[in-house]
Design a protein around this motif. Structure first.
Motif, PDB file in Angstrom:
ATOM      1  N   LEU A 160      76.651 100.982  37.843  1.00 41.22           N
ATOM      2  CA  LEU A 160      76.571  99.585  37.418  1.00 41.22           C
ATOM      3  C   LEU A 160      76.804  98.706  38.631  1.00 41.22           C
TER       4      LEU A 160
ATOM      5  N   ALA B  49      77.007  93.526  28.605  1.00 36.14           N
ATOM      6  CA  ALA B  49      76.503  93.968  27.302  1.00 36.14           C
ATOM      7  C   ALA B  49      75.255  93.208  26.866  1.00 36.14           C
TER       8      ALA B  49
ATOM      9  N   ILE C 232      71.819  98.215  35.707  1.00 32.45           N
ATOM     10  CA  ILE C 232      72.323  99.473  35.159  1.00 32.45           C
ATOM     11  C   ILE C 232      71.387 100.559  35.651  1.00 32.45           C
TER      12      ILE C 232
ATOM     13  N   ARG D 159      69.795  98.167  26.372  1.00 28.41           N
ATOM     14  CA  ARG D 159      70.524  98.392  27.631  1.00 28.41           C
ATOM     15  C   ARG D 159      71.180  99.770  27.712  1.00 28.41           C
ATOM     16  N   ASP D 160      71.155 100.510  26.627  1.00 32.52           N
ATOM     17  CA  ASP D 160      71.756 101.849  26.592  1.00 32.52           C
ATOM     18  C   ASP D 160      73.247 101.798  26.902  1.00 32.52           C
ATOM     19  N   ILE D 161      73.924 100.840  26.259  1.00 30.44           N
ATOM     20  CA  ILE D 161      75.383 100.721  26.378  1.00 30.44           C
ATOM     21  C   ILE D 161      75.984 100.812  24.969  1.00 30.44           C
TER      22      ILE D 161
ATOM     23  N   PRO E  20      75.699 106.799  25.137  1.00 28.94           N
ATOM     24  CA  PRO E  20      75.168 105.751  26.015  1.00 28.94           C
ATOM     25  C   PRO E  20      75.349 106.108  27.486  1.00 28.94           C
ATOM     26  N   ARG E  21      74.751 105.293  28.345  1.00 29.92           N
ATOM     27  CA  ARG E  21      74.940 105.453  29.787  1.00 29.92           C
ATOM     28  C   ARG E  21      76.223 104.759  30.247  1.00 29.92           C
ATOM     29  N   ILE E  22      76.660 103.752  29.480  1.00 28.38           N
ATOM     30  CA  ILE E  22      77.861 103.002  29.847  1.00 28.38           C
ATOM     31  C   ILE E  22      78.662 102.682  28.586  1.00 28.38           C
TER      32      ILE E  22
ATOM     33  N   LEU F  38      81.655 100.177  27.119  1.00 27.91           N
ATOM     34  CA  LEU F  38      82.339  98.919  27.360  1.00 27.91           C
ATOM     35  C   LEU F  38      83.473  98.776  26.349  1.00 27.91           C
TER      36      LEU F  38
ATOM     37  N   THR G 202      82.473 103.761  32.559  1.00 27.67           N
ATOM     38  CA  THR G 202      83.221 102.944  31.600  1.00 27.67           C
ATOM     39  C   THR G 202      83.757 101.683  32.266  1.00 27.67           C
TER      40      THR G 202
END
Length: 353
Positions: A4, A51, A63, A76-78, A153-155, A157, A188
């Motif tokens: 990120l 986000a 991202i 966004r794959d979060i 997800p990739r991330i 939050l 994360t």
């Protein structure tokens, strides 16, 4: 997981109110990054911009290799875990976990597998048929985390997810979140105002103030070498003591006594401030006089509040009956523990600690 990158990110609201000003930050893939600061410092706004819940008015957010400024949140794959859990009260735990996957048209067999896997990771197996009202606060938080985990997800939050829990449960849950993050390896970003949470959970710690980043580093780097007076007094419990002093070449004068420090060549008599952690002090036969106003008993240690010279300080000492409130004792410390700050700018000067 994904890297990120925030590049000069800003957020200005109608009327010219700047909530975030030129924030640049890189979070490596798989890292646990904690944004910490007081209310109003901009940390939650940064999280919401990542986000996609807030628009970016300056700079870019990427991202992986994709800039996501104009990308919808769902694309966004979060996955985000909120402070208030945001569970559906009319749905069982299993349905809360599966809801997002069903909306995306995930096959039933895959939904069942992902829900089962998340339930096992979080110890929710026996709770899948319960409703949120039948769960404790800690169990509800686990369900909220499970709903994020099933999306893979990739991330991740997290927006102050533990603030509604009692002190004991917060300790348990922060250990659980850190364990899960390491097990899953997902990048994360975690927001909190609690500096103990920040210190104990982060790989990468970001201290924010007034919409700006004050310092980025590992928790121990930030604790041992704070870049500013603000960071020095915000990170640490109790916070660092700040005392007025004067620079005298390669020394500083504190409460009438001179101590050697590692400093660049400063004009003699330049007003500075020095910082000393409460644990840096020790009661000794010789030192600076300290008058004890009152003491806090913490079991293994005591916190002595009082005055040293013209400043108020807090001293951490081993538990014991002495010194009594109202007594005057002598305090010594290793000069290597002295932090020196510019009195005007608040920036760190030279070495120390």
């Amino acid at each position: 997981m994904a890297r990120l990158v925030l590049d000069q990110v800003g957020k200005t609201y109608t009327g010219g109110v700047a909530a975030v000003r030129g924030v640049s930050l890189e979070v490596p893939a798989g890292a646990f990054c904690v944004l910490v600061g007081p209310s109003g410092c901009g940390k939650s706004t940064v999280l919401r911009m990542i986000a996609g819940l807030e628009t970016v008015t300056a700079g870019t957010i990427a991202i992986g290799e994709r800039v996501v400024n104009e990308v919808e949140p769902a694309a966004r794959d979060i996955a985000m875990v909120f402070q208030n859990y945001a569970l559906y009260p009319h749905m069982r735990v299993s349905d809360n976990l599966a809801y997002g996957l069903r909306n995306r048209g995930t096959p039933k067999a895959e939904i069942a597998a992902r829900v089962g896997e998340a339930a096992r990771l979080l110890g929710l197996d026996a709770l899948l048929d319960r409703y949120p009202r039948q769960l404790s606060g800690g169990q509800r938080q686990r369900v909220a985390m499970g709903r994020a985990i099933v999306r893979k997800p990739r991330i991740f939050l997290f927006d102050e997810p533990l603030s509604n829990l009692d002190a004991k449960l917060r300790v348990q849950m922060r250990v659980e979140i850190r364990r899960l993050q390491r097990q899953l390896g997902v990048t994360t970003v975690y927001v909190t105002h609690d500096q103990v949470e920040a210190m104990t959970m982060a790989d990468r710690l970001v201290v924010m103030n007034g919409g700006l980043i004050e310092q980025v580093g590992t928790p121990i780097e930030i604790y041992r070498r704070p870049a500013t007076r603000y960071v020095a007094t915000f990170m640490g419990s109790p916070p660092m003591n700040i005392l007025a002093a004067e620079a005298v070449g390669e020394e500083v004068r504190i409460a009438g006594r001179v101590f050697p420090v590692s400093l660049p060549d400063l004009p003699a008599g330049r007003p500075v401030e020095v910082g000393l952690r409460p644990e840096a002090f020790r009661i000794a036969p010789e030192g600076l006089p300290f008058r004890v106003a009152f003491a806090e008993e913490l079991g293994a240690t005591r916190l002595l509040h009082g005055t040293l010279g013209e400043g108020e300080v807090v001293v951490q000492v081993p538990a014991g009956p002495e010194p009594a409130e109202g007594a005057t004792v002598l305090l010594a410390f290793d000069p290597a523990e002295i932090h020196v700050f510019d009195r005007e700018t608040g920036r760190r000067i030279g070495g120390g600690a």
